[in-house]
Motif scaffolding. Structure first.
Motif, PDB file in Angstrom:
ATOM      1  N   PHE A  14       0.787  -1.270  -0.001  1.00  0.00           N
ATOM      2  CA  PHE A  14       0.077   0.037   0.057  1.00  0.00           C
ATOM      3  C   PHE A  14       0.807   1.402   0.011  1.00  0.00           C
ATOM      4  CE2 PHE A  14      -3.030  -3.195   2.057  1.00  0.00           C
ATOM      5  CZ  PHE A  14      -4.012  -2.954   1.122  1.00  0.00           C
ATOM      6  N   PRO A  15       1.660   1.421  -1.102  1.00  0.00           N
ATOM      7  CA  PRO A  15       2.627   2.646  -1.054  1.00  0.00           C
ATOM      8  C   PRO A  15       2.083   3.859  -1.225  1.00  0.00           C
ATOM      9  CG  PRO A  15       2.642   1.426  -3.300  1.00  0.00           C
ATOM     10  CD  PRO A  15       1.661   0.679  -2.124  1.00  0.00           C
ATOM     11  N   ASP A  16       2.606   4.940  -0.833  1.00  0.00           N
ATOM     12  CA  ASP A  16       2.270   6.291  -1.252  1.00  0.00           C
ATOM     13  C   ASP A  16       2.756   6.365  -2.752  1.00  0.00           C
ATOM     14  OD1 ASP A  16       2.467   9.074  -1.649  1.00  0.00           O
ATOM     15  OD2 ASP A  16       2.695   9.556   0.110  1.00  0.00           O
ATOM     16  N   ASP A  38       5.070  -5.935  -5.336  1.00  0.00           N
ATOM     17  CA  ASP A  38       4.072  -5.358  -4.678  1.00  0.00           C
ATOM     18  C   ASP A  38       3.110  -6.421  -3.880  1.00  0.00           C
ATOM     19  OD1 ASP A  38       2.083  -3.291  -3.514  1.00  0.00           O
ATOM     20  OD2 ASP A  38       0.800  -3.877  -5.034  1.00  0.00           O
ATOM     21  N   ASN A  39       3.246  -6.269  -2.427  1.00  0.00           N
ATOM     22  CA  ASN A  39       2.775  -7.403  -1.457  1.00  0.00           C
ATOM     23  C   ASN A  39       1.316  -6.694  -0.986  1.00  0.00           C
ATOM     24  OD1 ASN A  39       4.450  -9.447  -1.032  1.00  0.00           O
ATOM     25  ND2 ASN A  39       5.578  -8.245   0.350  1.00  0.00           N
ATOM     26  N   SER A  40       0.733  -5.641  -1.586  1.00  0.00           N
ATOM     27  CA  SER A  40      -0.585  -5.125  -1.216  1.00  0.00           C
ATOM     28  C   SER A  40      -1.558  -6.320  -1.529  1.00  0.00           C
ATOM     29  CB  SER A  40      -0.848  -4.045  -1.906  1.00  0.00           C
ATOM     30  OG  SER A  40       0.097  -2.967  -2.012  1.00  0.00           O
ATOM     31  N   PRO A  41      -2.250  -6.731  -0.562  1.00  0.00           N
ATOM     32  CA  PRO A  41      -3.265  -7.822  -0.924  1.00  0.00           C
ATOM     33  C   PRO A  41      -4.392  -7.709  -1.614  1.00  0.00           C
ATOM     34  CG  PRO A  41      -3.446  -7.112   1.395  1.00  0.00           C
ATOM     35  CD  PRO A  41      -2.221  -6.291   1.004  1.00  0.00           C
ATOM     36  N   SER A  42      -4.784  -6.419  -1.905  1.00  0.00           N
ATOM     37  CA  SER A  42      -5.827  -5.938  -2.729  1.00  0.00           C
ATOM     38  C   SER A  42      -5.547  -5.557  -4.128  1.00  0.00           C
ATOM     39  CB  SER A  42      -6.860  -5.210  -2.160  1.00  0.00           C
ATOM     40  OG  SER A  42      -5.932  -3.694  -2.051  1.00  0.00           O
ATOM     41  N   ASN A  67      -0.758  -9.689  -5.197  1.00  0.00           N
ATOM     42  CA  ASN A  67      -2.233  -9.891  -4.810  1.00  0.00           C
ATOM     43  C   ASN A  67      -2.318 -10.563  -3.208  1.00  0.00           C
ATOM     44  OD1 ASN A  67      -3.268  -8.260  -7.011  1.00  0.00           O
ATOM     45  ND2 ASN A  67      -3.286 -10.241  -7.842  1.00  0.00           N
ATOM     46  N   PHE A  68      -1.142 -10.560  -2.643  1.00  0.00           N
ATOM     47  CA  PHE A  68      -1.194 -11.330  -1.080  1.00  0.00           C
ATOM     48  C   PHE A  68       0.247 -10.869  -0.792  1.00  0.00           C
ATOM     49  CE2 PHE A  68       0.142 -14.831   1.273  1.00  0.00           C
ATOM     50  CZ  PHE A  68      -0.970 -14.779   2.080  1.00  0.00           C
ATOM     51  N   ASP A  95      13.396   0.102   0.424  1.00  0.00           N
ATOM     52  CA  ASP A  95      12.171   0.137   0.884  1.00  0.00           C
ATOM     53  C   ASP A  95      11.389   1.240   0.240  1.00  0.00           C
ATOM     54  OD1 ASP A  95      12.826  -1.510   2.944  1.00  0.00           O
ATOM     55  OD2 ASP A  95      13.025   0.084   4.454  1.00  0.00           O
ATOM     56  N   GLN A  96       9.847   1.127   0.001  1.00  0.00           N
ATOM     57  CA  GLN A  96       9.043   2.002  -0.880  1.00  0.00           C
ATOM     58  C   GLN A  96       9.234   3.360  -0.162  1.00  0.00           C
ATOM     59  OE1 GLN A  96       5.240  -0.036   0.131  1.00  0.00           O
ATOM     60  NE2 GLN A  96       4.871   1.599   1.881  1.00  0.00           N
TER      61      GLN A  96
END
Length: 233
Positions: A14-16, A38-42, A67-68, A95-96
């Motif tokens: 969920f990066p900026d 990208d580790n953002s799950p959605s 997506n996970f 890091d992001q």
């Protein structure tokens, strides 16, 4: 002069978007490929944002959307595997929220060859953190200095680094392997550094390879008298 292929691996969660855009534009001038894991799950539509907002040749950016949340270690591993399979000689992990100096890659790679000339079997190189307002070293760097094995005007020799700003040569990847994905987040970078040293490879902090941070940011946790630096950028 040796031509080196350097890839940057950025793990996101969920990066900026606009900070990430600035980071990518920074790295565009320094590296050959940028791999975003990208580790953002959605469904964050990260690829769509990048396509619409970043004017960089598409072939230079590789986005791996899981997506996970695989954990930072496994995400870094997938990015590193892709980078080395596509011609990288070095991988720079970030890091992001990082914002490296405009010469960080040049300084890290030149330091690698300088250390080889000095007789070291170099395994890893790390970056220093400084405050973007005062332009002074961040206080968390004192952990590096207090735990260093050897110091010169250019480098520290340590047994540990944090992953943001860490440069991994292909030779280390081939010898030591990947990060320990079972650790998920905590101590991933420390465990890798310690494993590197078991192969009689050296670990160094490069003083002139710098990453920007902010006053007041950072948490230091202590595990059995071992220091871990978390989220300092």
């Amino acid at each position: 002069m040796i031509k080196n292929n350097v890839s940057a691996v950025i793990v996101t969660y969920f990066p900026d978007f606009f900070h990430l855009k600035k980071l990518i534009e920074n790295l565009n001038l320094q590296v050959d490929n940028i791999i975003i894991c990208d580790n953002s799950p959605s469904n964050l539509n990260l690829s769509n944002f990048l396509n619409e907002n970043i004017e960089i040749t598409n072939s230079k950016i590789k986005v791996l959307e899981f997506n996970f949340n695989l954990g930072i270690a496994e995400a870094q591993n997938k990015g590193m595997d892709w980078a080395y399979a596509n011609g990288a000689d070095f991988v720079l992990h970030l890091d992001q929220d990082s914002m490296p100096d405009k010469n960080i890659v040049k300084n890290l790679v030149e330091s690698y060859y300088r250390l080889l000339e000095l007789g070291y079997s170099v395994g890893l190189l790390g970056s220093t953190f400084y405050d973007h307002v005062t332009n002074k070293l961040h206080e968390k760097n004192q952990l590096y200095y207090s735990k260093s094995i050897e110091q010169t005007d250019e480098f520290l020799t340590n047994s540990f680094l944090i992953s943001s700003g860490m440069l991994i040569p292909k030779s280390t990847y081939k010898t030591v392997g990947l990060f320990e994905s079972d650790l998920f987040i905590d101590l991933v970078d420390f465990e890798y550094c310690w494993r590197v040293t078991k192969f009689n490879l050296s670990v160094h902090l490069v003083k002139k390879a710098r990453i920007e941070t902010s006053v007041g940011k950072g948490i230091v946790r202590v595990f059995f008298n071992l220091y871990e630096i978390i989220d300092i950028v």
